[in-house]
Design an enzyme around this catalytic site. Structure first.
Site, PDB file in Angstrom:
ATOM      1  N   LYS A  66       0.812  -1.227   0.000  1.00 44.01           N
ATOM      2  CA  LYS A  66       0.000   0.000   0.000  1.00 44.01           C
ATOM      3  C   LYS A  66       0.841   1.273   0.000  1.00 44.01           C
ATOM      4  O   LYS A  66       0.494   2.250  -0.663  1.00 44.01           O
ATOM      5  CB  LYS A  66      -0.970  -0.003   1.179  1.00 44.01           C
ATOM      6  CG  LYS A  66      -2.049  -1.066   1.069  1.00 44.01           C
ATOM      7  CD  LYS A  66      -3.046  -0.992   2.215  1.00 44.01           C
ATOM      8  CE  LYS A  66      -4.086  -2.070   2.097  1.00 44.01           C
ATOM      9  NZ  LYS A  66      -5.116  -1.984   3.168  1.00 44.01           N
ATOM     10  N   ASP A 102     -10.040   2.047   1.708  1.00 45.88           N
ATOM     11  CA  ASP A 102     -10.124   1.592   3.096  1.00 45.88           C
ATOM     12  C   ASP A 102     -10.809   2.628   3.972  1.00 45.88           C
ATOM     13  O   ASP A 102     -11.490   2.275   4.951  1.00 45.88           O
ATOM     14  CB  ASP A 102      -8.721   1.326   3.654  1.00 45.88           C
ATOM     15  CG  ASP A 102      -8.069   0.101   3.054  1.00 45.88           C
ATOM     16  OD1 ASP A 102      -8.793  -0.822   2.653  1.00 45.88           O
ATOM     17  OD2 ASP A 102      -6.830   0.075   2.981  1.00 45.88           O
TER      18      ASP A 102
END
Length: 287
Positions: A66, A102
């Protein structure tokens, strides 16, 4: 045949293919497929080059990619630009676009599953976030959004306290969580958990089968979210319910919502969240 994928290393059991395939079926997309692709860190750039070239319709990223993907994309959408973390990459206008879904997943879980959106939660009492990694960062940013939404309706929101093993990192996460947030050392975790009215668990502790400091002293009426899902997230959820929790959930809802947001970007559809939730056995709030 369009192909999308989730990339991670090591990539153990993942529900992402189940969720995205459910979204494709519900939207009537024929021929689309979604794969789990274990991808070593040194192969990430090559995998993203496949997205740029159109060989992949888009990818989702999990640990450890990420942060590593940030310099490999051409443009970052908010809030990925502020968080320095990307979990969805698509090709747009000849370049790679990085996004972070997210955060909306965490925001949905806080608001809908824990019931923090409305006046049923008074917004008082201590609120604690355990962890200082990527999941904690997404929760902190979501908390700031929650507080802003509540303030616009004249509702109070307790400031968030972040406990992490690296106090400097905990302070960094807290900086994303809005007014009054603070970061503390991990030694404070047990006392914070025992006193809190809201607990968000964003470490790997429960994923490793370990107890969370202070969980044997959870307060009646606590609202608890464990960002881990499946069996990994159930021990703490069970402890909260045994203590008389007002609400308790694992991270499956977060996962579904972030996947829905990612599927919208990758496939250009309006995902059917109910169909995606049903595919992984999740009952949506109010359902």
């Amino acid at each position: 045949m369009p192909v999308a994928a989730v990339l991670g290393w090591p990539l153990r059991h993942t529900l992402s293919p189940t969720l995205h395939q459910a979204a494709y079926r519900a939207a009537g997309l024929r021929g689309w497929s979604y794969q789990a692709r274990p991808t070593r860190p040194e192969r990430l750039a090559a995998a993203l080059a496949e997205v740029r070239a159109g060989a992949l319709a888009g990818v989702n990223l999990t640990t450890p990619h990420k942060q590593a993907a940030v310099p490999l994309v051409d443009r970052l959408l908010p809030p990925a630009d502020r968080l320095g973390a990307v979990n969805t990459v698509v090709a747009r206008d000849g370049g790679l676009l990085g996004a972070n879904t997210d955060v909306p997943g965490a925001r949905w879980a806080l608001g809908r599953q824990l019931g923090l959106d409305g006046p049923a939660w008074a917004g008082d009492g201590p609120a604690v976030l355990l962890g200082s990694g990527g999941a904690a960062l997404a929760v902190a940013h979501a908390w700031a959004g929650l507080a802003a939404d509540r303030a616009a309706r004249g509702l109070a929101t307790a400031p968030l306290t972040v406990a992490g093993r690296d106090p400097a990192r905990a302070a960094l996460v807290a900086a994303h969580a809005g007014d009054g947030a603070r970061g503390l050392a991990w030694a404070a975790a047990a006392a914070l958990v025992a006193e809190a009215t809201v607990v968000v668990q964003a470490t790997t502790l429960t994923a490793r089968g370990e107890a969370v400091p202070g969980q044997e002293r959870l307060a009646a009426g606590v609202r608890l979210l464990d960002c881990n899902y499946g069996p990994a997230g159930q021990s703490l959820v069970a402890a909260a319910r045994a203590a008389g929790a007002a609400a308790a959930a694992d991270g499956l809802g977060m996962l579904c919502v972030q996947a829905a947001e990612a599927a919208a970007m990758i496939a250009g559809i309006r995902p059917d969240l109910a169909a995606m939730a049903a595919a992984v056995g999740l009952t949506l709030p109010g359902g």
